[in-house]
Design a protein around this motif. Structure first.
Motif, mmCIF file in Angstrom:
data_model
loop_
_atom_site.group_PDB
_atom_site.id
_atom_site.type_symbol
_atom_site.label_atom_id
_atom_site.label_comp_id
_atom_site.label_asym_id
_atom_site.label_seq_id
_atom_site.Cartn_x
_atom_site.Cartn_y
_atom_site.Cartn_z
ATOM 1 N N UNK A 34 -3.310 73.957 84.866
ATOM 2 C CA UNK A 34 -4.292 72.572 86.055
ATOM 3 C C UNK A 34 -5.206 71.635 85.034
ATOM 4 N N UNK A 35 -4.490 70.414 85.145
ATOM 5 C CA UNK A 35 -5.843 70.010 84.315
ATOM 6 C C UNK A 35 -6.358 68.770 85.290
ATOM 7 N N UNK A 36 -7.352 68.904 85.511
ATOM 8 C CA UNK A 36 -8.000 68.307 87.273
ATOM 9 C C UNK A 36 -9.417 67.630 85.783
ATOM 10 N N UNK A 37 -9.352 66.262 86.550
ATOM 11 C CA UNK A 37 -11.394 65.831 86.618
ATOM 12 C C UNK A 37 -11.472 66.190 87.854
ATOM 13 N N UNK A 41 4.010 57.425 100.686
ATOM 14 C CA UNK A 41 2.690 57.147 100.387
ATOM 15 C C UNK A 41 2.352 57.798 99.248
ATOM 16 N N UNK A 42 1.512 56.902 98.709
ATOM 17 C CA UNK A 42 1.307 57.825 96.706
ATOM 18 C C UNK A 42 0.463 59.590 97.027
ATOM 19 N N UNK A 43 -0.007 60.274 98.749
ATOM 20 C CA UNK A 43 -0.471 61.687 98.413
ATOM 21 C C UNK A 43 0.956 61.952 98.168
ATOM 22 N N UNK A 64 -4.355 65.721 91.697
ATOM 23 C CA UNK A 64 -5.301 64.937 92.608
ATOM 24 C C UNK A 64 -5.618 63.304 92.517
ATOM 25 N N UNK A 65 -5.065 63.011 91.586
ATOM 26 C CA UNK A 65 -5.549 61.803 90.944
ATOM 27 C C UNK A 65 -5.347 61.023 91.727
ATOM 28 N N UNK A 66 -6.238 59.789 92.000
ATOM 29 C CA UNK A 66 -6.505 58.922 92.710
ATOM 30 C C UNK A 66 -6.261 58.962 94.676
ATOM 31 N N UNK A 67 -6.330 60.680 94.642
ATOM 32 C CA UNK A 67 -6.055 61.330 96.407
ATOM 33 C C UNK A 67 -8.215 60.975 96.885
ATOM 34 N N UNK A 68 -8.128 60.573 97.995
ATOM 35 C CA UNK A 68 -9.151 60.936 99.505
ATOM 36 C C UNK A 68 -9.422 61.805 98.992
ATOM 37 N N UNK A 69 -10.766 62.866 98.950
ATOM 38 C CA UNK A 69 -11.359 63.625 98.991
ATOM 39 C C UNK A 69 -10.949 64.567 100.020
ATOM 40 N N UNK A 70 -10.274 64.629 101.313
ATOM 41 C CA UNK A 70 -9.957 64.973 102.652
ATOM 42 C C UNK A 70 -8.457 65.556 101.917
ATOM 43 N N UNK A 71 -7.282 64.373 101.467
ATOM 44 C CA UNK A 71 -6.411 65.012 100.761
ATOM 45 C C UNK A 71 -6.529 66.021 99.465
ATOM 46 N N UNK A 72 -7.894 65.676 98.401
ATOM 47 C CA UNK A 72 -7.891 66.297 97.344
ATOM 48 C C UNK A 72 -7.968 68.039 97.835
ATOM 49 N N UNK A 73 -8.388 68.054 99.778
ATOM 50 C CA UNK A 73 -9.111 69.391 99.540
ATOM 51 C C UNK A 73 -7.512 70.000 99.907
ATOM 52 N N UNK A 74 -6.423 69.300 100.781
ATOM 53 C CA UNK A 74 -5.319 69.457 101.124
ATOM 54 C C UNK A 74 -4.336 70.343 99.850
#
Ligand code: ATP
Length: 260
Positions: free
Chosen positions: A209-212, A155-157, A181-191
């Motif tokens: 890090x480049x991060x939006x 899976x993507x994550x 964390x591009x394209x991740x759910x908030x819970x995945x981004x937190x992990x």
């Protein structure tokens, strides 16, 4: 020895009439997570492409651990200790999870891992320790048990986690992460944010890090550098950046909800 792992000095890059980087200067200290933020087209990816040897800057210098690396080739930069992940995941699609990490390790192996014919004792020892380390790295990023799966079947994550393991496999001193964390759910981004903090601390390296995702940026950053139109418009701690007028103007023209 300099206390900076990376020093960007007056970096300039044009694309025709577009000035993507305009005399950009900043430093990255030894250890810590440094985030580059800025509106679309600010020059963030161009900066990463210059540091990692994908693009040759038109002017200025890039020093890594005090050494001028401006204009070196990508593989030379990896060998010196800078690893990178990409905005769009770039895994070897016909290879397993384990093989992707072993390829990442290649720059650190003295003998060619893929030369299986007439292997010396040294080569066999090196292969064994490379395999052990690859398994350890995959366990570290949360991919234990998935070593033999085809990389692109994940899976993507999890593919993003594999990219991190592959980057770590080259034993970098500096990790460049383009929107992990591009394209991740908030819970995945937190992990992932938690994982990045652990990596920085436990491997004792610097991360740029480049991060939006501003939640991630505010959570992980020791320092934030804000770009707009190829220039640095602010630099400071998350709290300093949150209240910086120029940052608010650059993102929103002064209107609407504060991005941070
Ligand atoms: P985003 O957040 O949208 O990814 P960015 O901050 O990474 O943006 P860059 O992709 O570095 O910004 O682009 C900076 C400027 O340079 C933009 O105006 C972009 O259109 C231009 N640019 C980038 N790469 C090229 C290229 N290969 N050819 C022409 N112009 C380019």
């Amino acid at each position: 020895m300099t206390d900076r792992v990376l020093s960007i000095q007056g970096l300039t890059k044009h694309f025709g009439g577009i000035l993507a980087l305009n005399g950009l200067s900043f430093g990255v200290g030894r250890e810590g997570i440094y985030s580059i933020i800025g509106p679309n087209g600010a020059g963030k990816t161009t900066l990463f492409n210059c540091i990692s040897g994908v693009l040759r800057p038109d002017g200025g210098k890039i020093l890594f651990q005090g050494e001028d690396i401006t204009g070196l080739k990508g593989h030379e930069i990896v060998e010196l200790g800078i690893a990178r992940t990409f905005q769009n995941i770039r895994l070897f699609s016909n290879m397993t999870v384990l093989e992707n990490v072993l390829v990442g390790m290649h720059s650190r192996l003295r003998s060619n891992f893929w030369q299986t014919i007439s292997r010396s004792h040294y080569q066999r020892l090196e292969e064994k320790s490379a395999l052990k380390r690859a398994y350890q790295l995959l366990d570290y990023v949360g991919l234990k048990g998935l070593e033999d799966k085809l990389a692109t079947s994940l899976p993507y994550g999890l593919q993003r986690r594999l990219e991190l393991a592959r980057a770590l496999a080259s034993s970098p001193k500096l990790l460049l992460l383009d929107e992990p964390t591009a394209g991740m759910l908030p819970s995945e981004s937190k992990e992932i944010a938690e994982l990045l903090k652990r990596i920085q601390w436990e491997f004792g390296i610097s991360i740029l890090l480049i991060e939006h995702d501003m939640k991630v940026v505010m959570d992980v950053s020791s320092k934030i550098i804000v770009l707009d139109l190829g220039e640095k418009i602010a630099e400071g701690s998350p709290d300093e950046i949150r209240s910086d007028e120029r940052v608010i103007q650059a993102y929103l023209g002064g209107k609407g909800k504060h991005p941070l």
